[in-house]
Design a protein around this motif. Structure first.
Motif, mmCIF file in Angstrom:
data_model
loop_
_atom_site.group_PDB
_atom_site.id
_atom_site.type_symbol
_atom_site.label_atom_id
_atom_site.label_comp_id
_atom_site.label_asym_id
_atom_site.label_seq_id
_atom_site.Cartn_x
_atom_site.Cartn_y
_atom_site.Cartn_z
ATOM 1 N N PHE A 81 12.671 -3.576 -3.870
ATOM 2 C CA PHE A 81 11.588 -4.321 -4.511
ATOM 3 C C PHE A 81 11.476 -3.771 -5.932
ATOM 4 C CE2 PHE A 81 6.951 -5.884 -3.846
ATOM 5 C CZ PHE A 81 7.309 -7.168 -4.209
ATOM 6 N N VAL A 82 11.594 -4.646 -6.924
ATOM 7 C CA VAL A 82 11.600 -4.235 -8.324
ATOM 8 C C VAL A 82 10.504 -4.992 -9.059
ATOM 9 C CG1 VAL A 82 12.966 -4.034 -10.429
ATOM 10 C CG2 VAL A 82 14.084 -3.834 -8.199
ATOM 11 N N ASP A 126 0.834 -1.210 0.000
ATOM 12 C CA ASP A 126 0.000 0.000 0.000
ATOM 13 C C ASP A 126 0.863 1.253 0.000
ATOM 14 O OD1 ASP A 126 -2.256 -1.587 0.071
ATOM 15 O OD2 ASP A 126 -2.571 -1.374 2.234
ATOM 16 N N ALA A 127 1.976 1.229 0.738
ATOM 17 C CA ALA A 127 2.844 2.399 0.855
ATOM 18 C C ALA A 127 3.609 2.682 -0.429
ATOM 19 C CB ALA A 127 3.820 2.211 2.015
ATOM 20 N N MET A 128 3.674 1.712 -1.353
ATOM 21 C CA MET A 128 4.345 1.947 -2.637
ATOM 22 C C MET A 128 3.522 2.829 -3.559
ATOM 23 S SD MET A 128 6.067 -1.763 -3.488
ATOM 24 C CE MET A 128 6.639 -1.197 -5.122
ATOM 25 N N LEU A 185 9.481 0.593 -8.557
ATOM 26 C CA LEU A 185 10.696 0.247 -7.828
ATOM 27 C C LEU A 185 10.569 0.871 -6.445
ATOM 28 C CD1 LEU A 185 11.732 1.553 -10.891
ATOM 29 C CD2 LEU A 185 13.670 0.142 -10.211
ATOM 30 N N ALA A 186 11.038 0.147 -5.442
ATOM 31 C CA ALA A 186 10.900 0.669 -4.087
ATOM 32 C C ALA A 186 12.138 0.374 -3.264
ATOM 33 C CB ALA A 186 9.671 0.070 -3.401
ATOM 34 N N LEU A 187 12.488 1.336 -2.396
ATOM 35 C CA LEU A 187 13.444 1.125 -1.323
ATOM 36 C C LEU A 187 12.637 0.901 -0.057
ATOM 37 C CD1 LEU A 187 15.975 4.025 -2.033
ATOM 38 C CD2 LEU A 187 16.106 1.654 -2.823
#
Length: 245
Positions: free
Chosen positions: A172-173, A156-158, A163-165
């Protein structure tokens, strides 16, 4: 005669299980090598997921070891256990039908920036080649993602990012193919590495890449750079020809 590069000319045709094994090995060489950590999933037409198993390092993964699981995390094909953090991928694939491939791991430089709670600037063109949307920061660590509630909170926070740190955790890609995932993952770690070296050298220059160039790459799905993934596949097959029948 003009040579038109296509994937078929540059590497053998691969099954999804072969792609996962080769992707894991190729990313291990690129720094996605935190021991037994990490998960790769590929959504299948029947709604199940192909996934690397727990207890097998990415640099030793073979196609026949890839398991198939349902969206409840149950093994429906294969004889290896499910990775401990797979709820992160289950939450992702349940929430976002636009994503077919996903990679999570703890590469050194990406994890450093995640731990700092900062998104690194893009300083050079190779670091910009990830393409496909914004890099987002999930800046609250609520616990390991083997907990379904924590995993859903991270997704949810993405806010739809590609792409996420993940603060206190790793990266997370997401993408639509093994090719897209490989290019995005490599470019992300390179972006994080270059930005760290620039900061460590005592400088923090403003990025010089033009906005038009960055926006063009940002609108990419990450799948258009034919040759990058294919060259990595050939390298892995030279290293271990027994991977394909």
């Amino acid at each position: 005669m003009t040579f038109i590069p296509t994937a078929e000319k540059l590497m053998p045709e691969l099954t999804p299980r072969e792609e996962i094994a080769l992707l894991a090995r190729a990313l291990w060489r690129q720094g996605y090598n935190d021991h037994l950590a990490g998960h790769i999933t590929a959504l299948q037409p029947d709604g199940t997921l192909l996934c690397n198993p727990w207890l097998v390092r990415w640099d030793e993964l073979r196609p026949e070891q890839v398991i198939r699981i349902d969206l409840a995390g149950r093994v429906v094909e294969g004889d290896w256990p499910v990775p401990l953090g797979i709820p992160l991928h289950l939450a992702l694939h349940s929430a976002r039908t636009d994503v077919t491939w996903a990679v999570h791991n703890h590469p050194l430089y990406g994890t450093v920036w995640a731990d700092l709670g900062e998104i690194p600037p893009i300083y050079d063109q190779s670091s910009a080649l990830g393409g496909g949307g914004d890099l987002v920061l999930v800046n609250e660590y609520q616990g390991p993602v083997n907990d379904p509630t924590t995993a859903r909170g991270a997704i949810d926070a993405m806010h739809g990012g590609d792409l996420a740190l993940l603060a206190g955790h790793g990266v997370f890609v997401l993408g639509g193919s093994a090719r897209a995932i490989f290019q995005r993952a490599v470019a992300l770690e390179q972006r994080c590495q270059r930005a760290w070296h620039i900061r460590a050298a005592g400088g923090s220059p403003a990025p010089v890449l033009p906005a038009g160039f960055l926006n063009h790459l940002k609108n990419s799905d990450g799948d258009g750079f034919v040759g990058f993934w294919e060259s990595a596949v050939r390298a892995e097959l030279r290293s271990d020809p027994s991977l394909l029948p």
